[in-house]
Design a protein around this motif. Structure first.
Motif, PDB file in Angstrom:
ATOM      1  N   ASP A 135       0.884  -1.165   0.000  1.00 37.29           N
ATOM      2  CA  ASP A 135       0.000   0.000   0.000  1.00 37.29           C
ATOM      3  C   ASP A 135       0.924   1.217   0.000  1.00 37.29           C
ATOM      4  N   ARG A 137       0.579   4.521  -0.249  1.00 36.95           N
ATOM      5  CA  ARG A 137       0.364   5.740   0.528  1.00 36.95           C
ATOM      6  C   ARG A 137       0.731   5.530   1.999  1.00 36.95           C
ATOM      7  N   GLN A 179      -9.963  -1.075   9.688  1.00 36.03           N
ATOM      8  CA  GLN A 179     -10.286  -1.186   8.280  1.00 36.03           C
ATOM      9  C   GLN A 179     -11.754  -1.563   8.092  1.00 36.03           C
ATOM     10  N   ARG A 183     -14.644   0.449   6.068  1.00 38.50           N
ATOM     11  CA  ARG A 183     -15.506  -0.136   5.034  1.00 38.50           C
ATOM     12  C   ARG A 183     -16.964   0.097   5.360  1.00 38.50           C
ATOM     13  N   MET A 186     -17.898   3.519   4.373  1.00 36.07           N
ATOM     14  CA  MET A 186     -17.991   3.578   2.914  1.00 36.07           C
ATOM     15  C   MET A 186     -19.338   3.026   2.441  1.00 36.07           C
ATOM     16  N   ILE A 187     -19.735   1.886   2.987  1.00 35.54           N
ATOM     17  CA  ILE A 187     -20.985   1.258   2.574  1.00 35.54           C
ATOM     18  C   ILE A 187     -22.160   2.155   2.919  1.00 35.54           C
ATOM     19  N   GLY A 190     -22.357   4.850   0.378  1.00 30.37           N
ATOM     20  CA  GLY A 190     -22.801   4.318  -0.906  1.00 30.37           C
ATOM     21  C   GLY A 190     -24.303   4.085  -0.922  1.00 30.37           C
ATOM     22  N   VAL A 191     -24.799   3.436   0.123  1.00 30.91           N
ATOM     23  CA  VAL A 191     -26.232   3.125   0.186  1.00 30.91           C
ATOM     24  C   VAL A 191     -27.041   4.421   0.277  1.00 30.91           C
ATOM     25  N   ALA A 194     -27.020   6.112  -3.203  1.00 29.53           N
ATOM     26  CA  ALA A 194     -27.892   5.440  -4.168  1.00 29.53           C
ATOM     27  C   ALA A 194     -29.357   5.723  -3.838  1.00 29.53           C
ATOM     28  N   TRP A 236     -30.934   2.428   7.799  1.00 31.49           N
ATOM     29  CA  TRP A 236     -29.636   1.770   7.703  1.00 31.49           C
ATOM     30  C   TRP A 236     -28.488   2.784   7.825  1.00 31.49           C
TER      31      TRP A 236
END
Lengths: 831, 56
Positions: A135, A137, A179, A183, A186-187, A190-191, A194, A236
Motif C-alpha cells: 500500500d 500511501r 479497516q 468499510r 464507505m458502505i 454508498g447506500v 444510491a 440503515w
C-alpha cells in the motif's frame, strides 16, 4: 547486460557531478570512480543495487520514474531475529491456514511506482513467500508466507538488503478492526447516495405531476416507492444519527446528532403518515439527501484526521523495538519486552539504548537530548549509567541492564504522560456546543407553531409544526464544521503540520488563544538541533584561505556528531582528503600535502605538546558561551580554533516579538543548563523571568498546570522529558525530530523545524475558526428564514426542496474556498 | 396496466444489484487502497526476461 544505455554512461563519464545509480542523489566528488559506468553516493546504495540485481530484479531501475529518492539507501544489516519469536508471530502474524501466516510491515523508503514493482516481485526472489502487496500511501507491505519454508526474519533481511528497512506495525488485529470500520462508513455512504439519487428521481416526477397534473394512481405509486427507499436509507445509513442522539441523551451531553435525529425522525414519521393517508408532503427526497451529505461531511473530516494520525503513527513505529543481547560470544536479537535486568546488551553507534543500565565495556558518547533536553552528547565510559531512549553516537558499547520497561526512566515518564492525558477533559466542538441551544430552540418554535395554528386552523397545525422541525434540521451546521475542518487539516498537512483533530484548531484560534502562554523548548524550535560552526578563530600570525574548506573535506569522512557541523560546509571542491585515524575526541588526516589534526584541546595538546596563548583565550571565551571549542592543527602547528554549537534560528526573534505583540506570553521551558537557556533567551529579547532552565519533566508539568489557571497553555517540545507537559497543556505541539513519546502525547506535530510553522499554525487555526463561524452564520440564517416561512405556512414542498440543497452547497463552497492555511511556499526536501 | 409497473420494479432491481455489488466490493477491500493499483497496472505481469520493455 549493461543496465545503463551507452548514451547515458557516456554522459556520466564526461560529467564529473554524477548521480547515484541507486538513489539518484548527487555523488560526492571524492567517491566518483571514473572507470565505472555506475556511480554510487554511498556504500549503502552500492550494496542495495547489487542485492536487487542479484535477484534478477534489475528492471526496477528502468521503471523508476521519480529519479531521486528522499534519502540514500541505508541497509541496517539487522538480523531481525525478533521477528521469529513466537510471541511476535502470535501478536503480529495471524495464521491463514496450517503453516501459512500473514502480517503487515511498515517499510521505509517506498516512494514510487518502481518500489511497488520491486516489492511485489519479492516472492520470486524469496522462496516460500507467497504474496507481497504494497500500500504505497501508507507504506505498508502485506506479506503472506509459508512458515515451513522461510522465516519472516529472512524476508525482512531481504527487504533490508533492498534498502526498505521493515518495521513491525501495531497489532494487526487493531488495524483490521479499523479497516472494517472504514468499510462500514464507505458502505453507509454508498447506500445513502444510491437511495438519495433514486428518491430524487422519483421526486422530479412527483414535482412534475404537481405542476402539470398527474393521475392519482401514479402519484400514489411514486410516493409509496419514495417512502420505501427513504425508510431504508433513514434506518440503515441514517441509523448512525439516531444512535448518536441516543448516546447524547443518555450521557446528557449536547451533540449535533440530537437536532439532526429529531429533524430526521419528525420528517420520517410525517412522511410515512402522509403517504399512508395519501395527503400532504412526504419529505423523503430532502431527508435522504440530507443523510447522504451529512455522511459525506463526516467521512471527509474523519479521513483527514485519520491520515494525520496515521502519519504520526508511522513515525512512531519507525523506532526499533529490539535489542541485541550478548550471550557469551553470541549476539542475539530479541524484542525489547523480553529483556531482563542483569543481561548484557550490545548497543551499536546510532542506536538507542533499549533499557536503563550501566556501561560494562567500551567508551562512547551518548546523546541524552530526548531525556534531558541537553543537546550536547556526553561522554560515557565503563561504569557510567545510561538510559533507555538515549542514543549512542560514538562506538559500540556493552551495557549491563539494571531496569527495563516501565521501571526505566522513560517508562516512568510514560506513566506520567498517561496520567496527564487521562486528566484532560474531552473537547466539545463549537458545532456540538451550539447543538444544544439549537435543539431547544427548534422544539420551542415548533411547539409555539402548533399552539398558534390550533387557534387559527386546527386542521393544519400538526403539519406546520412538523415542517418547522424538518426545515430547522441543521444540515448546514452538520456540514459546515466537518468540511471547513477537513479542508484546513488537509492544507495544514501539505504544509507539513499534522493536526490530530478538529477540536485542536478551535483552541489555537483567535483572541482567546492569544491570552494564554506559549512554552517553548530550546532545542529544535529556537535553535537548530544539528550543531554548526558558530565561530572561527585563526592564528593571527598566519592565516590560510582554504583551511576551513580543508577541514570540511576531511570531516565529511567522519561519523562523529561534531564532524557534521564541519561537513555541512564542504564546498564540493575536489580536495583529496584522506582520513588516517579517528578517535573519540579527534581525527587525523591529510588534505593534499598537508597534515591535519582536528579535535578537542586535550587531543591536540597530546600530539603537539603545547597550546599557544591565543588558543587558550579563544577556548575559554567559547566555553563561557556554552559552545564546544575544536582545535585545528595544520602540519604540526596550531592554526585555528572553531566553536561548535546550536545556532539560534534567524526568524525566531521576530516571531517571538510578534507573538508577544499579540498578547501571548512566551516563555522558554527547558531541561538545559539555566545559563545556556538564559543566553538564548536574552538573544531572543526575552527577560530573565521568562527563561526557565534546568527543569525536569515534573517541573515542566507543574509550570504548565500553574499557567493553565490563567488561560490556555501551548507547549512546544520534542523530547521524552517534554511529553508529560505536552499532554498536560491545552495544546501540545511536538516538533520535527522529536521523540516518539512526545509524538504520541502531542495534539499537533510540526514536520518542519523552526518557529515559522508555529506562526502558520496559529494563523491557520484562527482563519479556520472564522470560516467555521461564517458557515454557521449562513446556515443558521437559512434555517431561521426557512423556519419563519414554515411557521407562517408559506413554504411549500417544492420551495423547501430547492432551498435545502442551495443552502448546503453555499456552506460547502464557503468551507472549500475560503483561505485557511497558506499553500506551502516550497516543497522542502526531507532532511 | 401501464408500462411503469414493469419499468419501476426493473429499475428497482437494477438499483439493488448495483448497491449489492458496491457493498460486496467494499467488503472485499476494493476501496481500501486507491493509490497503489494505479501504479500496479503499469507493470507487465510476466517480465521475467531482462529485455528492456516499453516503459523506458
Amino acid at each position: 547486460m549493461p543496465l545503463t544505455s551507452p548514451a547515458e554512461s557516456d554522459s556520466r563519464r564526461k560529467d564529473v557531478s554524477a548521480v547515484c545509480a541507486h538513489c539518484g542523489l548527487p555523488v560526492p566528488p571524492g567517491l566518483i570512480d571514473r572507470d565505472a559506468t555506475e556511480q554510487f553516493c554511498c556504500r549503502g546504495c552500492r550494496a542495495v543495487r547489487a542485492a536487487i540485481e542479484s535477484c534478477g530484479l534489475g528492471n526496477y531501475y528502468r521503471l523508476k520514474t521519480d529519479q531521486t529518492a528522499a534519502a540514500p539507501a541505508n541497509p541496517s544489516g539487522r538480523a531481525y531475529a525478533d521477528f521469529d519469536e513466537a510471541s511476535f508471530l502470535d501478536r503480529h502474524a495471524p495464521l491463514v491456514m496450517e503453516g501459512v501466516r500473514w502480517t503487515e510491515l511498515y517499510v521505509e523508503g517506498v516512494h514510487c511506482s518502481a518500489c511497488v514493482w520491486l516489492l511485489e516481485r519479492l516472492p520470486r526472489a524469496v522462496p516460500g513467500l507467497l504474496e507481497a502487496r504494497l500500500d504505497l500511501r501508507r507504506a505498508i507491505l502485506r506479506l503472506t508466507w509459508d512458515t515451513r519454508v522461510v522465516a519472516l526474519s529472512a524476508i525482512a533481511r531481504t527487504l533490508d538488503r533492498f534498502g526498505y528497512a521493515p518495521h513491525a506495525g501495531r497489532d494487526v488485529e487493531a488495524r483490521a478492526a479499523r479497516q472494517q470500520e472504514d468499510r462500514r462508513v464507505m458502505i453507509r455512504i454508498g447506500v445513502a447516495g444510491a437511495g438519495a439519487g433514486n428518491v430524487m428521481l422519483l421526486a422530479f416526477a412527483l414535482y412534475g405531476g404537481y405542476l402539470h397534473g398527474m393521475e392519482v394512481e401514479y402519484t400514489r405509486l411514486f410516493r409509496w416507492t419514495s417512502m420505501l427507499i427513504g425508510l431504508v436509507v433513514l434506518l440503515w445509513p441514517g441509523g448512525l444519527f439516531f444512535r448518536g442522539a441516543w448516546a447524547a441523551l443518555r450521557t446528557r451531553s449536547a451533540h449535533l446528532d440530537l437536532p439532526i435525529a429529531i429533524g430526521l425522525a419528525a420528517g420520517a414519521v410525517a412522511g410515512t403518515v402522509n403517504t399512508v393517508l395519501d395527503r400532504g408532503e412526504i419529505y423523503f427526497d430532502s431527508l435522504t439527501g440530507l443523510v447522504f451529505l451529512l455522511l459525506v461531511g463526516r467521512f471527509v473530516q474523519h479521513r483527514l484526521e485519520r491520515r494525520a494520525a496515521d502519519s504520526v503513527e508511522t513515525l512512531f513505529t519507525l523506532t526499533p523495538s529490539f535489542a541485541r543481547l550478548r550471550e557469551g560470544d553470541r549476539v542475539r536479537e530479541v524484542p525489547v519486552e523480553s529483556l531482563a535486568p542483569g543481561q548484557i546488551a550490545e548497543v551499536r553507534p546510532g542506536e538507542s539504548f533499549p533499557a536503563d543500565g550501566a556501561v560494562s565495556e567500551g567508551e562512547s558518547l551518548a546523546n541524552l537530548s530526548l531525556l534531558t533536553g541537553e543537546s550536547r552528547p556526553v561522554p560515557v565510559r565503563e561504569g557510567d549509567p545510561v538510559f533507555s531512549g538515549a542514543v549512542n553516537v560514538g562506538r559500540v558499547l556493552l551495557v549491563r541492564i539494571t531496569a527495563t520497561g516501565r521501571a526505566t526512566r522513560v517508562g516512568k515518564l510514560l506513566a506520567l504522560i498517561e496520567e496527564c492525558s487521562r486528566r484532560k477533559a474531552p473537547v466539545v466542538q463549537l458545532a456540538d456546543r451550539m447543538a444544544g441551544y439549537f435543539t431547544v430552540a427548534a422544539i420551542c418554535v415548533s411547539a409555539l407553531t402548533l399552539v398558534a395554528w390550533l387557534f387559527l386552523d386546527a386542521h393544519r397545525a400538526v403539519d406546520h409544526a412538523v415542517s418547522v422541525l424538518i426545515v430547522s434540521c441543521p444540515c448546514g451546521l452538520g456540514l459546515a464544521t466537518p468540511f471547513a475542518v477537513s479542508v484546513a487539516l488537509g492544507r495544514a498537512a501539505r504544509n507539513r503540520i499534522l493536526i490530530k483533530g478538529g477540536a485542536v484548531l478551535e483552541k489555537l484560534a483567535g483572541q482567546a488563544a492569544m491570552a494564554g502562554t506559549l512554552f517553548l523548548d530550546k532545542t529544535g524550535t529556537l535553535t537548530d538541533e544539528r550543531l554548526s560552526v558558530v565561530a572561527w578563530r585563526e592564528d593571527p600570525a598566519q592565516t590560510h584561505a582554504s583551511l576551513r574548506a580543508w577541514v570540511a573535506a576531511l570531516e565529511t569522512q567522519s561519523a562523529h556528531p561534531i564532524a557534521w557541523a564541519f561537513a555541512k560546509e564542504a564546498t564540493g571542491d575536489d580536495w583529496r582528503a584522506t582520513l588516517t585515524a579517528a578517535h573519540d575526541t579527534g581525527i587525523e588526516g591529510t588534505v593534499g600535502e598537508h597534515a591535519l589534526l582536528v579535535g578537542s584541546a586535550p587531543f591536540v595538546r597530546e600530539r603537539l605538546r603545547e597550546l599557544p596563548a591565543w588558543v587558550e583565550e579563544a577556548r575559554q571565551d567559547f566555553t563561557s558561551r556554552q559552545l564546544t571549542p575544536v582545535c585545528i592543527a595544520l602540519d604540526g602547528r596550531l592554526a585555528a580554533v572553531a566553536a561548535v554549537g546550536g545556532v539560534i534560528r534567524v526568524e525566531a526573534k521576530a516571531t517571538i516579538a510578534e507573538f508577544e505583540r499579540r498578547g501571548l506570553r512566551v516563555e522558554i521551558l527547558s531541561g538545559d543548563e539555566p545559563a545556556t537557556v538564559l543566553a538564548v533567551g536574552t538573544t531572543l529579547g526575552l527577560s530573565p523571568e521568562q527563561c526557565h532552565g534546568g527543569r525536569g519533566p515534573e517541573d515542566k508539568v507543574k509550570a504548565v498546570e500553574r499557567a493553565k489557571r490563567e488561560g490556555p497553555v501551548f507547549m512546544v517540545g520534542d523530547g521524552v522529558n517534554d511529553a508529560a507537559a505536552l499532554s498536560a497543556a491545552s495544546v501540545g505541539i511536538a516538533v520535527h525530530g522529536g521523540a516518539e513519546a512526545s509524538l504520541a502525547a502531542a495534539d499537533v506535530y510540526l514536520g518542519r523545524p523552526g518557529v515559522t510553522a508555529l506562526v502558520d499554525l496559529f494563523i491557520g487555526a484562527t482563519r479556520t475558526l472564522v470560516v467555521i463561524r461564517r458557515c454557521l452564520f449562513v446556515s443558521l440564517g437559512y434555517n431561521l428564514i426557512a423556519a419563519a416561512l414554515a411557521v407562517t405556512g408559506v413554504v411549500n414542498a417544492l420551495q423547501a426542496a430547492i432551498l435545502m440543497p442551495v443552502a448546503s452547497f453555499t456552506v460547502l463552497g464557503m468551507a472549500l474556498w475560503m483561505r485557511t492555511f497558506a499553500p506551502p511556499k516550497e516543497a522542502a526536501p526531507c532532511p | 396496466m401501464s408500462v411503469i409497473y414493469v419499468l419501476l420494479p426493473l429499475a428497482f432491481a437494477l438499483g439493488i444489484a448495483a448497491v449489492w455489488a458496491f457493498v460486496r466490493a467494499t467488503r472485499a477491500g476494493q476501496f481500501d487502497d486507491l493509490e497503489t493499483p494505479a501504479h500496479r497496472i503499469l507493470h507487465d505481469d510476466d517480465d521475467d526476461d531482462n529485455e528492456p520493455d516499453t516503459l523506458r
